[in-house]
Write an enzyme that holds these catalytic residues in place. Structure first.
Site, short mmCIF file in Angstrom:
data_model
loop_
_atom_site.label_atom_id
_atom_site.label_comp_id
_atom_site.label_asym_id
_atom_site.label_seq_id
_atom_site.Cartn_x
_atom_site.Cartn_y
_atom_site.Cartn_z
N THR A 151 -85.63 132.16 -70.86
CA THR A 151 -84.47 132.64 -70.73
C THR A 151 -83.76 132.37 -69.28
OG1 THR A 151 -85.13 134.56 -72.03
CG2 THR A 151 -82.94 134.70 -70.89
N ARG A 179 -82.82 135.30 -85.62
CA ARG A 179 -83.58 135.95 -85.02
C ARG A 179 -82.92 136.06 -83.53
NH1 ARG A 179 -85.98 134.74 -79.61
NH2 ARG A 179 -87.75 136.01 -79.16
N VAL A 180 -82.99 137.33 -82.98
CA VAL A 180 -82.34 137.85 -81.64
C VAL A 180 -83.44 138.44 -80.89
CG1 VAL A 180 -80.69 139.26 -80.62
CG2 VAL A 180 -80.14 138.22 -82.73
N GLY A 181 -83.49 137.82 -79.70
CA GLY A 181 -84.63 138.30 -78.81
C GLY A 181 -84.25 139.58 -77.84
N ASP A 182 -84.86 139.48 -76.64
CA ASP A 182 -84.47 140.50 -75.88
C ASP A 182 -83.35 140.37 -74.82
OD1 ASP A 182 -85.56 139.61 -72.70
OD2 ASP A 182 -86.15 138.51 -74.29
N GLY A 203 -89.31 135.63 -71.06
CA GLY A 203 -90.64 135.75 -71.41
C GLY A 203 -90.49 135.78 -73.23
N GLY A 205 -89.77 137.51 -76.10
CA GLY A 205 -88.60 138.21 -76.43
C GLY A 205 -89.02 139.36 -77.09
#
Length: 292
Positions: A151, A179-182, A203, A205
């Site tokens: 990221t 999908r959604v990460g951090d 990193g 997520g």
């Protein structure tokens, strides 16, 4: 300790960087931090500096954000971005957007609205109504097989003592659509509060989200300076056998950097030193950090 007048740090992702890509990562981060630093030198806001720096990273296909985004299992690009104002605690975030040239601009446009997070078509409609440029054919995927764990992000402190944090990502190669990460989740991939400081992470997520890693660093900065607080990422990442990297600035302007990945593309600048410093590993910045 006296507070520095202004500080800015950017990262280009916690990951393994191939030797032939090292120069591109260093120079790309340097361009981004210089763009933000120019705003801060003129007395501009941390919010504008962070937004501008992340835009530069999104426009550089070296990084997994914007033009360098990776493709999901359906062969589509879905991008996330977020920005936070440490003065007002305003948050703007977008997730799973496909047709926005600079997702961080859409996130910034949300800062003055009641919602803090919009996703998918709703976020794209908002960006279109805000007059932002749609993504064109310049949005390309990075090399096939790049997992896209990384990221991009920025933290900044301005002359008025205000802090801002921003993130942007092009997702994970081959992941499930939607999908959604951090990255767009406050307390996970980013946070900013003038009274404490700001953080931006990169990193794995899901691991960062499960451990509220950004919030852990923020809590630690309530007790100790940024360069010590950032070390709290190691234990939870070891527990989950995951990788992460974090950049942080505390309320006094001290910088903190930590990562357990092989590399972490970085650049920083401040009122304390005139030249932009860039690196692909935190150890390269130790001497410069001691002068901040």
């Amino acid at each position: 300790m006296d507070r520095l007048q202004w500080v800015i740090v950017v990262h280009g992702g916690a990951k393994t960087i191939a030797p032939d890509k090292a120069v591109a990562h260093r120079s790309g981060c340097a361009r981004a931090v210089e763009a933000g630093a120019e705003i801060l030198r003129r007395g501009g806001s941390a919010l504008d500096a962070a937004r501008r720096a992340v835009c530069v990273l999104e426009d550089d296909p070296t990084f997994n954000a914007g033009r360098g985004s990776v493709r999901n299992a359906a062969g589509e690009i879905e991008m996330d971005a977020a920005i936070m104002d440490g003065e007002t605690l305003a948050i703007g975030a977008v997730a799973a957007v496909r047709h926005v040239a600079n997702p961080i601009e859409a996130a910034a446009a949300l800062l003055d609205t009641p919602p803090i997070l919009l996703v998918g078509k709703g976020a794209e409609r908002f960006a279109r109504d805000a007059g932002l440029c749609p993504a064109g054919p310049e949005i390309v995927s990075v090399a096939a097989g790049d997992p896209g764990h990384d990221t991009v992000g920025c933290v900044a402190l301005d002359r008025a003592g205000h802090v801002a944090a921003a993130t942007s990502t092009g997702g994970l190669e081959g992941t499930l659509p939607g999908r959604v990460g951090d990255s767009p989740l406050p307390g996970c991939g980013f946070y900013a509060d003038d009274a404490i400081g700001g953080v931006s992470l990169s990193g794995d997520g899901e691991a960062i989200g499960r451990t509220l890693l950004g919030a852990r660093v923020m809590r630690a900065m309530e007790r100790e300076p940024a360069d010590e607080a950032v070390t709290v990422i190691f234990a939870p990442m070891e527990r989950l056998a995951a990788e992460a990297g974090v950049i942080a600035i505390d309320a006094t302007g001290q910088i903190g950097i930590a990562h357990n990945s092989d590399h972490f593309a970085l650049a920083c600048a401040s009122s304390a030193f005139p030249e932009v410093v860039s690196a692909i590993h935190q150890n390269e910045l130790r001497e410069e950090k001691s002068n901040v």
